[in-house]
Design a protein around this motif. Structure first.
Motif, PDB file in Angstrom:
ATOM      1  N   THR A 253     -12.662  40.471  -0.927  1.00 49.93           N
ATOM      2  CA  THR A 253     -12.179  40.898  -2.252  1.00 49.93           C
ATOM      3  C   THR A 253     -13.265  41.440  -3.160  1.00 49.93           C
TER       4      THR A 253
ATOM      5  N   SER B 148     -14.856  31.770 -13.590  1.00 46.85           N
ATOM      6  CA  SER B 148     -15.267  31.645 -12.193  1.00 46.85           C
ATOM      7  C   SER B 148     -15.355  30.188 -11.776  1.00 46.85           C
TER       8      SER B 148
ATOM      9  N   LEU C 288     -11.854  28.954 -11.288  1.00 46.02           N
ATOM     10  CA  LEU C 288     -11.314  29.582 -10.088  1.00 46.02           C
ATOM     11  C   LEU C 288     -11.870  28.920  -8.831  1.00 46.02           C
TER      12      LEU C 288
ATOM     13  N   ARG D 224      -3.713  39.346  -8.153  1.00 42.98           N
ATOM     14  CA  ARG D 224      -4.415  38.068  -8.240  1.00 42.98           C
ATOM     15  C   ARG D 224      -3.809  37.035  -7.315  1.00 42.98           C
TER      16      ARG D 224
ATOM     17  N   LEU E 167      -7.363  34.366   0.464  1.00 45.54           N
ATOM     18  CA  LEU E 167      -8.575  33.561   0.580  1.00 45.54           C
ATOM     19  C   LEU E 167      -8.265  32.159   1.091  1.00 45.54           C
TER      20      LEU E 167
ATOM     21  N   ASP F  76     -10.576  38.548 -10.818  1.00 46.59           N
ATOM     22  CA  ASP F  76      -9.585  37.522 -10.493  1.00 46.59           C
ATOM     23  C   ASP F  76      -9.994  36.622  -9.339  1.00 46.59           C
ATOM     24  N   THR F  77     -10.937  37.036  -8.511  1.00 47.63           N
ATOM     25  CA  THR F  77     -11.433  36.166  -7.447  1.00 47.63           C
ATOM     26  C   THR F  77     -12.947  36.020  -7.523  1.00 47.63           C
TER      27      THR F  77
ATOM     28  N   LEU G 265      -9.447  27.208  -6.023  1.00 52.05           N
ATOM     29  CA  LEU G 265      -9.461  27.549  -4.602  1.00 52.05           C
ATOM     30  C   LEU G 265      -9.809  26.324  -3.753  1.00 52.05           C
TER      31      LEU G 265
ATOM     32  N   ALA H 128      -4.483  37.982  -3.600  1.00 50.29           N
ATOM     33  CA  ALA H 128      -5.878  37.816  -3.200  1.00 50.29           C
ATOM     34  C   ALA H 128      -6.230  36.339  -3.040  1.00 50.29           C
ATOM     35  N   ILE H 129      -5.773  35.499  -3.976  1.00 51.69           N
ATOM     36  CA  ILE H 129      -6.037  34.057  -3.865  1.00 51.69           C
ATOM     37  C   ILE H 129      -5.345  33.485  -2.634  1.00 51.69           C
TER      38      ILE H 129
ATOM     39  N   VAL I 168     -15.413  35.818   0.095  1.00 51.60           N
ATOM     40  CA  VAL I 168     -15.083  36.582  -1.113  1.00 51.60           C
ATOM     41  C   VAL I 168     -15.832  37.911  -1.133  1.00 51.60           C
TER      42      VAL I 168
END
Length: 312
Positions: free
Chosen positions: A250, A85, A88, A167, A174, A257-258, A92, A170-171, A246
């Motif tokens: 998601t 996390s 990630l 993944r 975002l 994955d997010t 992001l 979704a990224i 988030v």
């Protein structure tokens, strides 16, 4: 001849700094900063200290916290989901900086010009900035619904339409949603900074034969240096602490994955009722965000506050 007299007894000497033309300008005393300092201490320092204390306890939200030593921190650094996390969150944030910075610079510089209908178009573009992150997330979740949204009407472009089911998708969503909402804020920063650039610099560049593109790279961008650093720091802090987007779009999925650090903190504290572990995640996130911001300031030289108008 002018005689300089010493200050009378009991008279407080004010610090002086050279102003325009060499005139001395009195600096404001510390009393001017006292209200802001008290406000910051009450609503930032004290809660942060309480979170730090809570991170060394075990507490489910009921009863009294019990001291747990370094158990929360030991578990935290051995938790693969937590490590993932954190990376990630950094990913992001970096993608947000890469996407939003050039867009906001171009839009801000354009909005600072005298183009026809500029004010109307700028006002329309700044509308996402007026919406809350929750409203923006709900809006985009409806637009991207694989059954009734835009992807369902253009399967030739989106495939099965489930952008939030992978993944990468979704990224990407975002990053897109964050850019759509917050690029206007940074564009506003660059718009104000661009309007503060002296016209004489562009006139001198035009005399030297520089066109619009060369003026942008050799005049506008150097003058926006401090504004760019400020904008990037705001993006870093905002990107590392984002949560509601988030949560609504998601919910940390698909899988984990997010699951960014802020959302993982929410899961630990408010879903798992482990507020000690949640406090440890929150404190670690504050440390990481502060460290990255200080690195940006240090590398860029922004801490020296060098002016961009020397010689004018």
């Amino acid at each position: 001849m002018v005689t300089l007299s010493a200050p009378a007894k009991g008279e407080r000497r004010q610090s002086q700094r050279p102003g325009p033309g060499g005139r001395g300008v009195a600096r404001p005393g510390l009393g001017w900063a006292l209200p802001a300092t008290l406000f910051f201490a009450l609503f930032a320092i004290v809660p942060l200290a309480l979170v730090a204390v809570l991170s060394f306890t075990s507490w489910s939200g009921l009863g009294s916290p019990t001291f747990a030593g370094l158990d929360n921190w030991t578990t935290l650094f051995h938790d693969p989901v937590m490590i993932k996390s954190l990376w990630l969150s950094v990913l992001l944030t970096a993608l947000g900086v890469v996407v939003q910075t050039p867009l906001s610079i171009l839009l801000g510089v354009w909005a600072a010009g005298p183009q026809r209908n500029r004010a109307v178009l700028s006002a329309v573009f700044f509308i996402p900035l007026l919406l809350s992150a929750t409203a923006v997330s709900v809006l985009w979740r409806a637009l991207l619904d694989p059954n009734f949204g835009v992807p369902a009407q253009a399967r030739w472009l989106f495939g099965d339409g489930n952008l939030l089911g992978s993944r990468t998708g979704a990224i990407g969503v975002l990053v897109l949603v964050s850019a759509w909402q917050f690029t206007p804020l940074h564009a506003l920063i660059y718009q104000g900074a661009t309007r503060a650039i002296p016209t004489v610099l562009y006139q001198a560049a035009a005399i030297d034969g520089a066109g619009t593109v060369r003026q942008f790279f050799h005049v506008t961008l150097p003058q926006l240096r401090n504004s760019i650093i400020t904008s990037v720091i705001l993006m870093v802090v905002g990107g590392l602490t984002t949560f509601d987007t988030v949560l609504i779009l998601t919910q940390g999925g698909p899988g984990t994955d997010t699951t960014i650090s802020a959302y993982y903190m929410y899961q630990k504290a408010f879903k798992g009722f482990d507020f000690g572990a949640g406090a440890a995640v929150a404190l670690l996130l504050v440390v990481v965000a502060t460290a990255i911001s200080l690195i940006v300031v240090r590398i860029s030289g922004y801490d020296k506050m060098a002016g961009t108008k020397e010689g004018l």
